[in-house]
Design a protein around this motif. Sequence first.
Motif, PDB file in Angstrom:
ATOM      1  N   SER A 247       0.933  -1.144  -0.129  1.00  0.00           N
ATOM      2  CA  SER A 247      -0.036  -0.134  -0.015  1.00  0.00           C
ATOM      3  C   SER A 247       0.862   1.305  -0.219  1.00  0.00           C
ATOM      4  O   SER A 247       2.024   1.174   0.499  1.00  0.00           O
ATOM      5  CB  SER A 247      -0.901  -0.011   1.219  1.00  0.00           C
ATOM      6  N   VAL A 248       0.477   2.271  -0.635  1.00  0.00           N
ATOM      7  CA  VAL A 248       1.046   3.609  -0.767  1.00  0.00           C
ATOM      8  C   VAL A 248       0.018   4.468  -0.207  1.00  0.00           C
ATOM      9  O   VAL A 248      -0.934   4.626  -1.150  1.00  0.00           O
ATOM     10  CB  VAL A 248       1.698   3.869  -2.179  1.00  0.00           C
ATOM     11  N   GLY A 249       0.300   5.502   0.761  1.00  0.00           N
ATOM     12  CA  GLY A 249      -0.526   6.509   1.063  1.00  0.00           C
ATOM     13  C   GLY A 249       0.176   7.877   0.625  1.00  0.00           C
ATOM     14  O   GLY A 249       1.436   7.985   0.877  1.00  0.00           O
ATOM     15  N   TYR A 250      -0.455   8.852   0.052  1.00  0.00           N
ATOM     16  CA  TYR A 250       0.478   9.996  -0.244  1.00  0.00           C
ATOM     17  C   TYR A 250      -0.603  11.367  -0.340  1.00  0.00           C
ATOM     18  O   TYR A 250      -1.941  11.083  -0.374  1.00  0.00           O
ATOM     19  CB  TYR A 250       1.074   9.806  -1.598  1.00  0.00           C
ATOM     20  N   GLN A 251      -0.210  12.426  -0.125  1.00  0.00           N
ATOM     21  CA  GLN A 251      -0.799  13.627  -0.077  1.00  0.00           C
ATOM     22  C   GLN A 251      -1.400  14.080  -1.724  1.00  0.00           C
ATOM     23  O   GLN A 251      -0.352  13.928  -2.311  1.00  0.00           O
ATOM     24  CB  GLN A 251      -0.115  14.927   0.606  1.00  0.00           C
ATOM     25  N   SER A 252      -2.536  14.241  -1.670  1.00  0.00           N
ATOM     26  CA  SER A 252      -3.077  14.410  -2.927  1.00  0.00           C
ATOM     27  C   SER A 252      -2.753  16.009  -3.515  1.00  0.00           C
ATOM     28  O   SER A 252      -3.052  16.887  -2.423  1.00  0.00           O
ATOM     29  CB  SER A 252      -4.541  14.241  -3.190  1.00  0.00           C
ATOM     30  N   THR A 253      -1.968  16.326  -4.453  1.00  0.00           N
ATOM     31  CA  THR A 253      -1.943  17.782  -4.794  1.00  0.00           C
ATOM     32  C   THR A 253      -2.899  18.319  -5.645  1.00  0.00           C
ATOM     33  O   THR A 253      -3.310  17.844  -6.596  1.00  0.00           O
ATOM     34  CB  THR A 253      -0.539  17.716  -5.902  1.00  0.00           C
ATOM     35  N   PRO A 254      -3.534  19.500  -5.257  1.00  0.00           N
ATOM     36  CA  PRO A 254      -4.629  20.005  -5.992  1.00  0.00           C
ATOM     37  C   PRO A 254      -4.392  20.347  -7.306  1.00  0.00           C
ATOM     38  O   PRO A 254      -3.067  21.112  -7.571  1.00  0.00           O
ATOM     39  CB  PRO A 254      -4.995  21.191  -4.850  1.00  0.00           C
TER      40      PRO A 254
END
Length: 398
Positions: A247-254
């Motif tokens: 699994s990879v979690g990451y901040q979504s860039t607007p």
Amino acid sequence: MVNATDRDTATEYEQVRASIAARFTNPLDLPKEIFSDTSVYREELDRIFYGPYWHPVAHRAELGEVNSFKTTWLGEVPILVSRGADDRIRAFVNTCTHRGTLLEQRAVGVAEEFQCPYHRWLFNSGGEFCGAPGEREFRSDFDRKDYALPELRVSEIAGLIFVTRHPDTPLLEAFLGECADPVRDCLLDDGELTLLGYQKVVYKTNWKTYFDNDFYHAPLLHTGFRILGWQGGKGDVRITQPTGHFSVGYQSTPYVDNGYLADPSVVQFRGTDDRARVVALRPVTVLTKHVDTINIRFARPRGVDRTEVSYAFFGHVSDTDEYRAHRVRQASNLLGPSGFITIEDAAVFNRQQMTATDGTLARFVKGVDGCPEDATQNDEIGNTVGWANYRKVMGFDH
């Protein structure tokens, strides 16, 4: 009794296994025969798809009311998932217990009973045999209980329903390990989702090629990632030992409007939690939460060089009508088989399968010298744990 065909198949696989094992000395280097050999594929069905693995087959949102059902497949075995009259979810082999006819062929629906078209045998939504024409003349040892639909083990997490045919499959939480919480995260923790719709595609590729879609490629292959400015970083990487779920979690860039999209609102984020997440569950299921899109990719092998993927898209029960419409519009446009950031996958899968008989190796090189626990979002090391386990399960390490 083992018939001659079974013996021939076993002998063929043993010969192929020895040949592959001689070249499969390192899980970083994959002999391409595993993507193209029919005897390997048949053995994978037995050892993996019918072995001690849990396989996602549905989400509760697809079974929205009592007596609703969904048909799907586990490898090459047809499956009927039913929410019975008692509100319990069960899974059965989708076959009439009389002469083996496919019982239900609709993809989804609501039915209190299932009737076989061949001889009109009837089963209720709990899988029990209810009756058939001419039952008084049935064989002397006939007992209704012996003709219930064959039932599979079922387990559930955050509304995601898993099945297994194998009696020794561990408890679901143990099977998922480090990826249990990421699954919950993808499904918004409570699993209170609503079904938005489906898309289905058949890729001309081996199921392992489809699943082994690493994170290294995303900003390189997918033009949409570059156009939208969605570049990867370290992320929150989790890997389940020894199975190899990752699994990879990451901040979504607007997205900042740069003129590429005629209507930028299609990729606008309107929720409250902008953390993105991808979970790859072995053998062949992918869950994605990105921007406002929640997507489960239910996949199954259709042969050694075909993989069918059903893209299911979801919203949440708390969504307003406006938010739901936004999710529907964004879903397939973003993450469907022809989505902004997924459209190139099919071509690459096909091109990989075209070289699967050339006798060379598929090799992992980027970021693979460290520990899997230290993996970053764009490394290939996240894939290698699962390949080491595959080598063991398939008998290539002996």
